[in-house]
Design a protein around this motif. Structure first.
Motif, mmCIF file in Angstrom:
data_model
loop_
_atom_site.group_PDB
_atom_site.id
_atom_site.type_symbol
_atom_site.label_atom_id
_atom_site.label_comp_id
_atom_site.label_asym_id
_atom_site.label_seq_id
_atom_site.Cartn_x
_atom_site.Cartn_y
_atom_site.Cartn_z
ATOM 1 N N GLU A 61 0.837 -1.203 0.000
ATOM 2 C CA GLU A 61 0.000 0.000 0.000
ATOM 3 C C GLU A 61 0.873 1.254 0.000
ATOM 4 N N ASN A 104 -6.151 4.196 -1.290
ATOM 5 C CA ASN A 104 -6.971 5.393 -1.098
ATOM 6 C C ASN A 104 -7.618 5.337 0.283
ATOM 7 N N PRO A 105 -7.316 6.269 1.189
ATOM 8 C CA PRO A 105 -7.934 6.251 2.518
ATOM 9 C C PRO A 105 -9.457 6.310 2.486
ATOM 10 N N THR A 108 -10.659 2.747 1.932
ATOM 11 C CA THR A 108 -10.437 1.933 3.130
ATOM 12 C C THR A 108 -11.425 2.288 4.233
ATOM 13 N N LEU A 109 -11.634 3.587 4.464
ATOM 14 C CA LEU A 109 -12.563 4.021 5.521
ATOM 15 C C LEU A 109 -13.993 3.598 5.209
ATOM 16 N N THR A 122 -7.539 -0.894 9.153
ATOM 17 C CA THR A 122 -7.889 0.387 8.529
ATOM 18 C C THR A 122 -6.922 1.482 8.956
ATOM 19 N N TYR A 125 -3.514 0.857 7.354
ATOM 20 C CA TYR A 125 -3.576 1.098 5.909
ATOM 21 C C TYR A 125 -3.561 2.600 5.620
ATOM 22 N N VAL A 126 -4.428 3.349 6.318
ATOM 23 C CA VAL A 126 -4.523 4.790 6.069
ATOM 24 C C VAL A 126 -3.189 5.468 6.375
ATOM 25 N N GLN A 129 -0.800 4.641 3.568
ATOM 26 C CA GLN A 129 -1.204 5.307 2.331
ATOM 27 C C GLN A 129 -0.798 6.779 2.349
ATOM 28 N N VAL A 130 -1.064 7.447 3.445
ATOM 29 C CA VAL A 130 -0.680 8.858 3.569
ATOM 30 C C VAL A 130 0.838 8.992 3.548
ATOM 31 N N ASN A 226 -9.004 11.426 -3.482
ATOM 32 C CA ASN A 226 -8.146 10.623 -2.628
ATOM 33 C C ASN A 226 -7.495 11.527 -1.578
ATOM 34 N N ALA A 228 -5.157 11.031 0.511
ATOM 35 C CA ALA A 228 -3.699 10.927 0.553
ATOM 36 C C ALA A 228 -3.055 11.791 -0.522
#
Length: 340
Positions: A61, A104-105, A108-109, A122, A125-126, A129-130, A226, A228
């Motif tokens: 990711e 993409n947050p 995922t959210l 989650t 992942y977020v 991703q960021v 997105n 991020a």
């Protein structure tokens, strides 16, 4: 008499406890990692935090968003909508069988809120991703002539007033980002979460969704879709400080709306406490544990690495097998009565 008693002793020994998950026990004995992928529901795939594949998923990711940021930020303006659409397609294909290819947050959210992805996964992942978008923006600052850290509005990949169309209000930005992100996530649900899904065509469909949205709304907002991709350039170039929150608010609202629509049409996911408490006969605190971790309660675990989807799949197989056995027994009984 003594010899007879001795011979009978083995028959009185207690039988080994029956494991309700024989397939899983056998695989564990064989060293099978159990890190398989549900190809019908790519975006809802996840593994135990203790598994090696989950650690690899986080790396994928991070790398996927980093390169997506670089490719999307450096595309020439006239081709940006096409480059971004196909760049997303390529990287979802690359990541799909490992991490699910969220990248993409907002995606995922939304999947978490609907009960298809655990809370702990989650959050990680977020964060990755960021982090990937931030590193991607930094790499971009070293690759593009004239770009530099802290340069302000106008940096490569920035979503600021320089990319907003003339006469576009803050309300327009919010509305366009909501509409475009809702379209993207709805495609994710239809192709990569719902069953039957669209399998190997899912990454292409999601990439085309971004391409269509960017072709329509890109002229007004630059088509972020997105969070991020907003935070990455903001962190490195210090751009878009006055509008970043509008982009992100529209995207998060789209994540919530797309989840609500999907839940209304197809129902909540297996991790949602209301769903898991019924399907797995859990207490409420156990159902909340499932939503947070994606793992069944300790009393239902056998290897320590199974997730709820694994349990539901095996439960479905057992029901089918039991039904088939019952039907076979009924048919034999009917045949015996007929012969009599």
């Amino acid at each position: 008499m003594a010899e007879h008693a001795s011979a009978a002793a083995p028959a009185l020994a207690p039988a080994p406890l029956h494991c309700p998950y024989p397939e899983r026990q056998q695989k564990a004995k064989q060293g099978d990692s159990l890190d398989t992928v549900d190809k019908e529901s790519l975006f809802a795939n996840y593994k135990s935090i203790l598994s090696r594949q989950f650690a690899v998923s986080l790396i994928v990711e991070f790398i996927g968003v980093m390169f997506f940021q670089i490719l999307g930020a450096t595309a020439i303006k006239e081709w940006a909508w096409i480059v971004n659409g196909f760049a997303l397609t390529v990287w979802i294909y690359t990541a799909a069988n490992i991490s699910g290819g969220h990248l993409n947050p907002a995606v995922t959210l939304s999947i978490f809120a609907c009960g298809f992805f655990p809370l702990t996964h989650t959050l990680l992942y977020v964060a990755l991703q960021v982090g990937g978008a931030i590193l991607g923006a930094y790499v971009t600052s070293t690759l593009v002539p004239g770009a530099s850290v802290g340069m302000g509005d106008g940096g490569p990949g920035c979503f600021d007033r320089t990319v907003v169309g003339d006469g576009i209000t803050d309300g327009n930005i919010f509305g366009w980002e909501l509409v475009m992100t809702f379209t993207l996530i709805s495609c994710v649900y239809a192709c990569g979460v719902a069953k039957p899904g669209h399998g190997s065509h899912t990454p292409l469909a999601v990439g085309l969704a971004l391409l269509c949205c960017a072709g329509a709304g890109g002229q007004y907002t630059g088509a972020s879709l997105n969070p991020a991709r907003v935070i990455g350039p903001l962190t490195i170039f210090a751009c878009g400080k006055d509008v970043c929150w509008i982009y992100i608010l529209g995207q998060v609202a789209a994540a919530a709306l797309s989840c609500s629509v999907f839940a209304f049409v197809s129902g909540l996911g297996p991790l949602n406490p209301y769903t898991s408490s019924r399907t797995l006969h859990l207490e409420w605190h156990e159902a909340m544990f499932v939503w947070m971790t994606g793992s069944p309660p300790k009393r239902l675990r056998h290897t320590g690495r199974e997730n709820v989807n694994d349990m539901l799949l095996e439960e479905k197989k057992r029901r089918i097998a039991a039904k088939s056995a019952s039907s076979g027994s009924g048919a034999r009984a009917s045949g015996a009565l007929g012969g009599a």
